[in-house]
Design a protein around this motif. Structure first.
Motif, PDB file in Angstrom:
ATOM      1  N   CYS A  12       1.298  -1.099  -7.692  1.00 55.72           N
ATOM      2  CA  CYS A  12       0.893   0.051  -6.875  1.00 55.72           C
ATOM      3  C   CYS A  12       1.365   1.359  -7.503  1.00 55.72           C
ATOM      4  O   CYS A  12       0.603   2.326  -7.596  1.00 55.72           O
TER       5      CYS A  12
ATOM      6  N   SER B  96      -0.611   2.101 -10.589  1.00 57.44           N
ATOM      7  CA  SER B  96      -1.949   2.568 -10.237  1.00 57.44           C
ATOM      8  C   SER B  96      -1.921   4.038  -9.817  1.00 57.44           C
ATOM      9  O   SER B  96      -2.789   4.820 -10.221  1.00 57.44           O
TER      10      SER B  96
ATOM     11  N   GLU C 161       0.862  -1.177   0.000  1.00 55.54           N
ATOM     12  CA  GLU C 161       0.000   0.000   0.000  1.00 55.54           C
ATOM     13  C   GLU C 161       0.901   1.230   0.000  1.00 55.54           C
ATOM     14  O   GLU C 161       1.831   1.321   0.789  1.00 55.54           O
TER      15      GLU C 161
ATOM     16  N   ARG D 109      -3.654   7.283  -2.933  1.00 53.95           N
ATOM     17  CA  ARG D 109      -3.455   5.986  -2.316  1.00 53.95           C
ATOM     18  C   ARG D 109      -3.686   4.877  -3.322  1.00 53.95           C
ATOM     19  O   ARG D 109      -4.600   4.956  -4.140  1.00 53.95           O
ATOM     20  N   ALA D 110      -2.863   3.854  -3.226  1.00 55.35           N
ATOM     21  CA  ALA D 110      -3.043   2.665  -4.062  1.00 55.35           C
ATOM     22  C   ALA D 110      -2.653   1.444  -3.234  1.00 55.35           C
ATOM     23  O   ALA D 110      -1.768   1.516  -2.378  1.00 55.35           O
ATOM     24  N   GLU D 111      -3.319   0.332  -3.513  1.00 59.38           N
ATOM     25  CA  GLU D 111      -3.032  -0.921  -2.831  1.00 59.38           C
ATOM     26  C   GLU D 111      -3.092  -2.037  -3.861  1.00 59.38           C
ATOM     27  O   GLU D 111      -4.014  -2.091  -4.667  1.00 59.38           O
ATOM     28  N   GLU D 112      -2.099  -2.911  -3.832  1.00 58.70           N
ATOM     29  CA  GLU D 112      -2.065  -4.035  -4.774  1.00 58.70           C
ATOM     30  C   GLU D 112      -1.660  -5.309  -4.049  1.00 58.70           C
ATOM     31  O   GLU D 112      -0.861  -5.282  -3.109  1.00 58.70           O
TER      32      GLU D 112
END
Length: 176
Positions: A77, A80, A51, A62-65
């Motif tokens: 991430c 994104s 994250e 914010r990005a989460e992968e």
């Protein structure tokens, strides 16, 4: 850019930290050195989760992968985040009052979203205060991902939401 790397249920290797700093250099071109990035690496039974949260000028990205490997999750991430920034390039430029967005990443064409398309407006009656458990129950009964309610304990408008991990979140206003 100030970068903070945290591990949950793991200790990120030095190679991961070096790769993260190199990847975030792409994003640093947009914001400059005054931005702050927080990277959280989490190891679960079946997946690795990365994250990234970037804060600059009052805006938060914010990005989460999830992936089988932390490096793959990190790459996803960053990609994104770059997509988010490029998609909203015009609005972000106005907000940050910066000419740092002139460079395209990897020479790809920019598909900007010029206007947000509000397709429905809904009014919510807030005459009956509820506690958080009641609000979550109501949200589940309606089959929604979030629910706006008047909190009986604080007399403020709050939002409960369903998280990707299956838990629930509560958003409360911060009156400074």
């Amino acid at each position: 850019m100030k970068i903070t790397i945290t591990g949950r249920k793991c200790t990120p290797r030095e190679s991961f930290k070096v790769r993260a700093e190199k990847k975030l250099a792409k994003i640093e071109r947009f914001f400059g050195e005054e931005a702050e990035a927080k990277i959280t690496a989490t190891v679960e039974k079946s997946a690795k989760i990365v994250e990234i949260t970037v804060a600059h000028g009052g805006m938060i990205f914010r990005a989460e992968e999830r992936a089988e490997d932390l490096e793959d999750a990190l790459d996803g991430c960053v990609d994104s985040l770059v997509r988010q920034i490029r998609k909203n390039k015009t609005r972000i430029e106005k907000r940050l009052r910066s000419g740092a967005f002139d460079a395209d990443i990897d020479g790809e064409p920019v598909l900007e979203e010029l206007d947000f398309n509000v397709v429905r407006t809904k009014k919510i009656p807030l005459n009956k205060p509820q506690d958080v458990d009641e609000a979550i129950l109501q949200m589940n009964l309606l089959g929604h991902q979030f629910y706006v309610f008047l909190n009986a304990a604080t007399s403020q408008i709050n939002v409960v939401y369903r998280r990707k991990d299956g838990g629930y979140g509560l958003i409360e206003p911060d009156t400074m």
